[in-house]
Scaffold this active site. Structure first.
Site, PDB file in Angstrom:
ATOM      1  N   LYS A   1       0.673  -1.045   0.078  1.00 53.97           N
ATOM      2  CA  LYS A   1      -0.223   0.060  -0.296  1.00 53.97           C
ATOM      3  C   LYS A   1       0.983   1.043   0.041  1.00 53.97           C
ATOM      4  CE  LYS A   1      -4.062   2.212   2.703  1.00 53.97           C
ATOM      5  NZ  LYS A   1      -4.835   1.890   3.730  1.00 53.97           N
TER       6      LYS A   1
ATOM      7  N   SER B   1      -9.939   2.358   2.826  1.00 50.50           N
ATOM      8  CA  SER B   1      -8.977   2.990   1.995  1.00 50.50           C
ATOM      9  C   SER B   1      -7.829   2.078   1.455  1.00 50.50           C
ATOM     10  CB  SER B   1      -7.955   4.013   2.835  1.00 50.50           C
ATOM     11  OG  SER B   1      -7.206   3.232   3.718  1.00 50.50           O
TER      12      SER B   1
ATOM     13  N   SER C   1     -10.315   0.114   6.991  1.00 55.57           N
ATOM     14  CA  SER C   1      -9.668   0.088   5.797  1.00 55.57           C
ATOM     15  C   SER C   1      -9.109  -0.898   5.218  1.00 55.57           C
ATOM     16  CB  SER C   1      -8.598   1.255   5.908  1.00 55.57           C
ATOM     17  OG  SER C   1      -9.353   2.603   5.797  1.00 55.57           O
TER      18      SER C   1
END
Lengths: 96, 490
Positions: B78, B158, B182
């Protein structure tokens, strides 16, 4: 309480974000709606309840020796600077 | 042997150990898959040369008999994790071009275990969002579609890029971070496993900060076993993070295969929230029945203040964010927009650099922390947080783990929710309470809704009982027999 245009302007100034005049009204409406929704917390009786500040409560902060463990990396750090000169960050003049 | 991109981490580990494939072959197969699926927009930086170099080094280590737990396994990272020498922007314009001179602890641990980095995945800007639509680099497309509807779907957020990349078989696993859901919500939306470990398990050092009292890294994978393997490689004490737990890392994988016989599973009635998709309510009942059939005892538990977790979160998280994000000032790194004075430069840079959702949260955070409002909002929210954590503690006196749905809805189409912030926030209504309490939680894909979209079930356990979470999750996974077959992938 409701958030008006002047409140948004004041908060934006505190947060150091320029908000164009024409966006203030729209933002005031958005923030007012969100804060209005948040205010349902008033229904919860919190008298005598201690605030929880961290999920690490009960953990004691560790001590360590006050010594340099990393350093001498000036050029690595300045490599990301928008503007650098002679080993320094370049910023606008602070004192006229 | 199955196609290289279809392997699980456990299968790849065995295939590599047997010499059925090399780390280089695995890396090459995934690099090709990523190139062929660029329309998903799952990656914001691809690092094929780095992946091949990592893979070659891995093959050499294996030949020398020194392979680590994740050696040769291709993973995606990420974009919230700082990666030395590889651009890291948290998908924000304000970090334009930032190349960290250091590596986050979690990614350094993954590297040390031999994992191969394929690139950086797309995400909501600064991890603020539940649909990946707030990314400066544009939304990710969920590889799944509604039956008979070809509109692009949101992957959740997210960690949307990580979830989509794992679901579309562009990597064997990916790192995510979870502040209020997330990892778990995008895992549910994309039909994969997402594990948020106990707060303190994974070091926060080198992860771009959003809300420090909540942020926690975790693995996103296609199986529960893979999540256990990958978390083992990510977790561990780090003196550079003051809230890192100084505890040994258990062998998470060894917790698997023990079943749930004799365990007490709590079903919290307050999680049956208004507006919950009926397919999700039905799946929840089915999940409870699976655990009962496997020998667990179902216990009704009560978490009466559940509905107040989300509004409390929307004070605490923005307050911490407004403080954490004050560092972006255009002076030392990232975007700079000129001004005549430093103050003008700050204001211009931050106006241009932050997107609408991040700006909204910074303003809310600044407001609730400002003089005259601190007690009414911030202190109040922290007290509610105490009550919510206490309710979990009481519930865990009556049960060993808690079963809930992960999200109140399945994936939605891109654009469908972005104009209504509160509706978007409600995506996290079932994941936020455990975040506030710092508990471990996993989302396991367990079925499809009427539109053919994946749905996840969430398992929660007391702090530092991550192994219990894996144990229960594995039983759900086996009973569900979920097939990861996104329609229209690629």
């Amino acid at each position: 309480m409701s958030v008006d245009k002047s409140t948004v302007a004041r908060i934006a100034q505190l947060a150091r974000i320029r908000v164009p005049e024409e966006e203030l009204d729209g933002l005031a409406g958005e923030l007012d709606k969100i804060l209005g929704w948040i205010e349902q917390l008033d229904e919860v009786d919190t008298d005598g309840v201690a605030p929880m500040t961290s999920n690490a409560e009960g953990m004691t902060l560790r001590w360590r020796r006050d010594e340099v463990t990393d350093g001498d990396r000036r050029d690595d750090i300045l490599a990301n600077a928008p503007e650098a000169q002679d080993g320094h960050f370049v910023v606008p003049r602070v004192v006229e | 042997m199955a196609e290289l991109t279809a392997l699980t981490i456990a299968e790849a580990r065995d295939a590599l150990a047997r010499g059925d494939c090399s780390a280089r072959e695995l890396a090459e197969a995934h690099i090709a898959a990523i190139e062929a699926a660029r329309d998903l927009n799952a990656f914001v930086v691809e690092t094929p040369e780095r992946a091949l170099a990592d893979a070659d080094a891995s093959d050499r280590r294996r030949a020398a008999g020194a392979a680590g737990a994740m050696d040769g396994v291709p993973v995606a990272i990420k974009d919230l994790f700082c990666t030395e020498g590889v651009r890291t922007t948290a998908c924000s314009h304000i970090l334009d071009g930032f190349v960290p001179p250091y590596e986050s602890t979690v990614t350094a641990r993954l590297r040390a275990s031999g994992a191969v980095m394929l690139g950086k995945t797309n995400m909501d800007e600064f991890a603020m969002g539940s649909s990946n639509e707030t990314s400066h680099y544009g939304p990710v497309r969920n590889p799944w579609h509604r039956r008979g509807d070809n509109r692009p779907m949101a992957p959740g957020g997210s960690s949307g890029g990580s979830a989509a990349a794992v679901a579309a078989k562009l990597c064997l696993g990916a790192t995510g971070t979870d502040t209020g859901g997330s990892i778990r919500q995008p895992a549910s939306f994309c039909g994969i496993v997402g594990m948020k470990p106990t707060y303190g398990r994974c070091s926060r050092w080198g992860i771009v900060a959003f809300a420090s009292s909540l942020d926690q890294a975790g693995p996103m994978t296609r199986t529960v076993r893979d999540a256990a393997i990958m978390l083992g490689a990510m977790a561990g004490f780090d003196p550079k993070d003051s809230t890192s737990a100084d505890l040994p890392v258990p062998d998470f994988e060894a917790a698997l295969g023990r079943g749930v016989k004799g365990m007490r599973i709590g079903i919290p009635k307050e999680y049956r929230v208004d507006g919950m998709d009926p397919d999700i309510a039905a799946l929840w009942d089915r999940g409870a029945a699976w655990l009962k059939e496997a020998g667990a005892e179902l216990v009704e538990v009560s978490l009466p203040r559940t509905k107040y977790a989300l509004p409390a979160y929307y004070i605490i998280a923005p307050a911490e964010a407004s403080s954490n994000l004050s560092r972006y000032d255009g002076m030392r790194y990232g975007l700079r927009v000129e001004g005549r004075t430093p103050a003008e430069m700050y204001e211009n840079t931050r106006a241009a650099g932050f997107g609408a959702e991040v700006r909204r949260r910074i303003l809310i955070g600044s407001y609730v922390l400002s003089a005259g409002y601190y007690d009414a909002y911030y202190l109040k929210a922290q007290k509610v947080r105490t009550l919510i954590a206490g309710e979990f503690a009481a519930a865990f006196e009556r049960c060993d783990a808690i079963l809930t749905p992960t999200a109140p809805n399945a994936a939605f189409a891109l654009g469908e929710m972005i104009d209504d912030p509160i509706a978007m926030y409600l995506n996290d209504v079932l994941t936020v309470p455990a975040s506030l309490a710092g508990l471990p939680g996993i989302s396991v894909p367990a079925g499809l809704n009427a539109d053919g979209l994946p749905l996840g079930l969430q398992v929660l356990a007391p702090a530092f009982e991550d192994e219990t979470v894996f144990r229960v999750a594995e039983v759900l996974e086996q009973a569900a027999g979920f097939e990861l077959a996104p329609r229209g992938a690629g």
